[in-house]
Motif scaffolding. Sequence first.
Motif, PDB file in Angstrom:
ATOM      1  N   MET A   1     150.645   1.446  -5.363  1.00 26.24           N
ATOM      2  CA  MET A   1     149.904   0.924  -6.500  1.00 26.24           C
ATOM      3  C   MET A   1     149.953  -0.600  -6.484  1.00 26.24           C
ATOM      4  SD  MET A   1     150.485   3.032  -9.903  1.00 26.24           S
ATOM      5  CE  MET A   1     149.970   4.688 -10.059  1.00 26.24           C
ATOM      6  N   SER A   2     148.976  -1.187  -7.150  1.00 22.92           N
ATOM      7  CA  SER A   2     148.909  -2.641  -7.239  1.00 22.92           C
ATOM      8  C   SER A   2     149.431  -3.096  -8.601  1.00 22.92           C
ATOM      9  CB  SER A   2     147.456  -3.095  -7.067  1.00 22.92           C
ATOM     10  OG  SER A   2     146.688  -2.767  -8.214  1.00 22.92           O
ATOM     11  N   PHE A   3     149.589  -4.379  -8.754  1.00 21.91           N
ATOM     12  CA  PHE A   3     149.985  -4.937 -10.047  1.00 21.91           C
ATOM     13  C   PHE A   3     148.998  -4.500 -11.128  1.00 21.91           C
ATOM     14  CE2 PHE A   3     149.505  -8.164 -13.302  1.00 21.91           C
ATOM     15  CZ  PHE A   3     150.807  -8.303 -13.750  1.00 21.91           C
ATOM     16  N   PHE A   4     147.704  -4.542 -10.809  1.00 23.74           N
ATOM     17  CA  PHE A   4     146.677  -4.194 -11.789  1.00 23.74           C
ATOM     18  C   PHE A   4     146.795  -2.737 -12.245  1.00 23.74           C
ATOM     19  CE2 PHE A   4     144.752  -7.813  -9.554  1.00 23.74           C
ATOM     20  CZ  PHE A   4     144.466  -8.625 -10.631  1.00 23.74           C
ATOM     21  N   THR A   5     146.945  -1.827 -11.304  1.00 27.49           N
ATOM     22  CA  THR A   5     147.043  -0.414 -11.690  1.00 27.49           C
ATOM     23  C   THR A   5     148.370  -0.126 -12.384  1.00 27.49           C
ATOM     24  OG1 THR A   5     147.724   0.193  -9.444  1.00 27.49           O
ATOM     25  CG2 THR A   5     145.392   0.436  -9.997  1.00 27.49           C
ATOM     26  N   ILE A  21     141.912   4.235  -8.188  1.00 26.21           N
ATOM     27  CA  ILE A  21     141.199   4.035  -6.936  1.00 26.21           C
ATOM     28  C   ILE A  21     140.933   2.540  -6.839  1.00 26.21           C
ATOM     29  CG2 ILE A  21     139.130   4.566  -5.605  1.00 26.21           C
ATOM     30  CD1 ILE A  21     139.008   7.203  -7.303  1.00 26.21           C
ATOM     31  N   GLY A  22     141.504   1.915  -5.840  1.00 29.70           N
ATOM     32  CA  GLY A  22     141.455   0.464  -5.771  1.00 29.70           C
ATOM     33  C   GLY A  22     142.196  -0.098  -6.978  1.00 29.70           C
ATOM     34  N   ASN A  23     141.598  -1.058  -7.661  1.00 28.38           N
ATOM     35  CA  ASN A  23     142.206  -1.620  -8.871  1.00 28.38           C
ATOM     36  C   ASN A  23     141.628  -1.024 -10.142  1.00 28.38           C
ATOM     37  OD1 ASN A  23     144.074  -3.302  -7.643  1.00 28.38           O
ATOM     38  ND2 ASN A  23     142.600  -4.948  -7.394  1.00 28.38           N
ATOM     39  N   ALA A  24     140.885   0.068 -10.012  1.00 28.84           N
ATOM     40  CA  ALA A  24     140.283   0.729 -11.175  1.00 28.84           C
ATOM     41  C   ALA A  24     141.028   2.017 -11.482  1.00 28.84           C
ATOM     42  CB  ALA A  24     138.817   1.032 -10.919  1.00 28.84           C
ATOM     43  N   MET A  25     140.987   2.402 -12.751  1.00 26.76           N
ATOM     44  CA  MET A  25     141.586   3.655 -13.193  1.00 26.76           C
ATOM     45  C   MET A  25     140.499   4.520 -13.793  1.00 26.76           C
ATOM     46  SD  MET A  25     144.475   4.381 -16.085  1.00 26.76           S
ATOM     47  CE  MET A  25     145.864   3.983 -15.030  1.00 26.76           C
ATOM     48  N   TYR A  26     140.567   5.820 -13.506  1.00 24.22           N
ATOM     49  CA  TYR A  26     139.643   6.801 -14.061  1.00 24.22           C
ATOM     50  C   TYR A  26     140.456   7.807 -14.864  1.00 24.22           C
ATOM     51  CZ  TYR A  26     136.320   4.793 -10.824  1.00 24.22           C
ATOM     52  OH  TYR A  26     135.507   3.917 -10.161  1.00 24.22           O
ATOM     53  N   ILE A  27     139.961   8.132 -16.056  1.00 24.34           N
ATOM     54  CA  ILE A  27     140.637   9.058 -16.956  1.00 24.34           C
ATOM     55  C   ILE A  27     139.648  10.126 -17.389  1.00 24.34           C
ATOM     56  CG2 ILE A  27     141.824   9.316 -19.166  1.00 24.34           C
ATOM     57  CD1 ILE A  27     142.553   6.305 -18.940  1.00 24.34           C
ATOM     58  N   PRO A  28     139.951  11.402 -17.129  1.00 22.81           N
ATOM     59  CA  PRO A  28     139.039  12.461 -17.578  1.00 22.81           C
ATOM     60  C   PRO A  28     139.055  12.604 -19.096  1.00 22.81           C
ATOM     61  CG  PRO A  28     140.967  13.414 -16.513  1.00 22.81           C
ATOM     62  CD  PRO A  28     141.095  11.933 -16.396  1.00 22.81           C
ATOM     63  N   LEU A  29     137.865  12.804 -19.671  1.00 33.19           N
ATOM     64  CA  LEU A  29     137.726  13.009 -21.113  1.00 33.19           C
ATOM     65  C   LEU A  29     137.099  14.367 -21.415  1.00 33.19           C
ATOM     66  CD1 LEU A  29     136.369   9.521 -22.244  1.00 33.19           C
ATOM     67  CD2 LEU A  29     138.731  10.349 -22.283  1.00 33.19           C
ATOM     68  N   PHE A  38     139.195  -1.415 -15.675  1.00 36.07           N
ATOM     69  CA  PHE A  38     139.696  -2.381 -14.698  1.00 36.07           C
ATOM     70  C   PHE A  38     139.793  -3.746 -15.366  1.00 36.07           C
ATOM     71  CE2 PHE A  38     135.109  -2.110 -14.137  1.00 36.07           C
ATOM     72  CZ  PHE A  38     134.699  -3.435 -14.104  1.00 36.07           C
ATOM     73  N   PHE A  39     140.701  -4.577 -14.867  1.00 34.87           N
ATOM     74  CA  PHE A  39     140.848  -5.924 -15.395  1.00 34.87           C
ATOM     75  C   PHE A  39     139.657  -6.759 -14.950  1.00 34.87           C
ATOM     76  CE2 PHE A  39     145.188  -4.385 -15.583  1.00 34.87           C
ATOM     77  CZ  PHE A  39     145.596  -4.860 -16.815  1.00 34.87           C
ATOM     78  N   THR A  40     139.213  -7.655 -15.836  1.00 40.47           N
ATOM     79  CA  THR A  40     138.013  -8.434 -15.555  1.00 40.47           C
ATOM     80  C   THR A  40     138.205  -9.908 -15.896  1.00 40.47           C
ATOM     81  OG1 THR A  40     135.609  -8.463 -15.860  1.00 40.47           O
ATOM     82  CG2 THR A  40     136.932  -8.003 -17.814  1.00 40.47           C
ATOM     83  N   ILE A  92     146.038 -12.608 -16.703  1.00 43.93           N
ATOM     84  CA  ILE A  92     146.649 -12.371 -15.396  1.00 43.93           C
ATOM     85  C   ILE A  92     146.044 -13.374 -14.423  1.00 43.93           C
ATOM     86  CG2 ILE A  92     146.847 -10.754 -13.460  1.00 43.93           C
ATOM     87  CD1 ILE A  92     146.680  -8.484 -15.559  1.00 43.93           C
ATOM     88  N   TRP A  93     146.906 -13.976 -13.647  1.00 40.92           N
ATOM     89  CA  TRP A  93     146.470 -14.937 -12.652  1.00 40.92           C
ATOM     90  C   TRP A  93     146.733 -14.357 -11.275  1.00 40.92           C
ATOM     91  CZ3 TRP A  93     149.593 -19.069 -10.011  1.00 40.92           C
ATOM     92  CH2 TRP A  93     148.772 -19.957  -9.304  1.00 40.92           C
ATOM     93  N   LYS A  94     145.720 -14.401 -10.412  1.00 40.53           N
ATOM     94  CA  LYS A  94     145.874 -13.903  -9.052  1.00 40.53           C
ATOM     95  C   LYS A  94     145.793 -15.080  -8.102  1.00 40.53           C
ATOM     96  CE  LYS A  94     144.159 -10.563  -5.749  1.00 40.53           C
ATOM     97  NZ  LYS A  94     142.991  -9.857  -5.288  1.00 40.53           N
ATOM     98  N   ASP A  95     146.810 -15.197  -7.267  1.00 39.45           N
ATOM     99  CA  ASP A  95     146.869 -16.258  -6.261  1.00 39.45           C
ATOM    100  C   ASP A  95     147.033 -15.594  -4.910  1.00 39.45           C
ATOM    101  OD1 ASP A  95     147.083 -18.694  -4.962  1.00 39.45           O
ATOM    102  OD2 ASP A  95     149.192 -18.982  -5.488  1.00 39.45           O
ATOM    103  N   GLY A  96     145.958 -15.559  -4.139  1.00 38.24           N
ATOM    104  CA  GLY A  96     145.996 -14.845  -2.861  1.00 38.24           C
ATOM    105  C   GLY A  96     146.165 -13.358  -3.114  1.00 38.24           C
ATOM    106  N   ASN A  97     147.228 -12.779  -2.592  1.00 36.09           N
ATOM    107  CA  ASN A  97     147.495 -11.354  -2.788  1.00 36.09           C
ATOM    108  C   ASN A  97     148.473 -11.099  -3.931  1.00 36.09           C
ATOM    109  OD1 ASN A  97     145.818 -10.515  -0.703  1.00 36.09           O
ATOM    110  ND2 ASN A  97     147.424 -10.781   0.834  1.00 36.09           N
ATOM    111  N   GLN A  98     148.963 -12.153  -4.571  1.00 39.65           N
ATOM    112  CA  GLN A  98     149.948 -12.040  -5.649  1.00 39.65           C
ATOM    113  C   GLN A  98     149.271 -12.145  -7.015  1.00 39.65           C
ATOM    114  OE1 GLN A  98     153.212 -11.482  -5.188  1.00 39.65           O
ATOM    115  NE2 GLN A  98     153.696 -11.537  -7.355  1.00 39.65           N
ATOM    116  N   ALA A  99     149.507 -11.156  -7.877  1.00 41.99           N
ATOM    117  CA  ALA A  99     148.977 -11.197  -9.245  1.00 41.99           C
ATOM    118  C   ALA A  99     150.144 -11.066 -10.209  1.00 41.99           C
ATOM    119  CB  ALA A  99     147.979 -10.070  -9.466  1.00 41.99           C
TER     120      ALA A  99
END
Length: 142
Positions: A1-5, A21-29, A38-40, A92-99
Amino acid sequence: MSFFTDELMKCTEEFEGRKCIGNAMYIPLGENNRLKLFFTTFGYADHYEGISISAVDKNNGVIDKNTIKFADTWGKKQVSNPNFRNSITPYIWKDGNQAEWYVYKPTPRDMELLADQINDYADLFMEQSMELQESPAMTMSM
């Protein structure tokens, strides 16, 4: 998992079946509807100031979308940093691969407030089964 997830997991603990999936989350309703989160950013690259949230019907696509801004949910926060004497709006600040959270890290209470916003949005699109939709008055016998 990433910092975002990881951060999305903290504010969606009440939901079952979450998938990242990636930095996005899906939730069944329900059978057809899903939330996508996802963070924007808002004009500054790698400066994430909110969560984009969408209700998606798996047959028809996006039903609705909205943005939960940290500034609206949490407001400005006081920090013990001389560079931010008057407070800071969390992001949230992302610098290169670090968030990471910049200067202010949200508290558990902050994450609860964010979770409340997500839950309120999810409630608008939660599918009800036919059994739950029938009221006692509708099932009266004659």
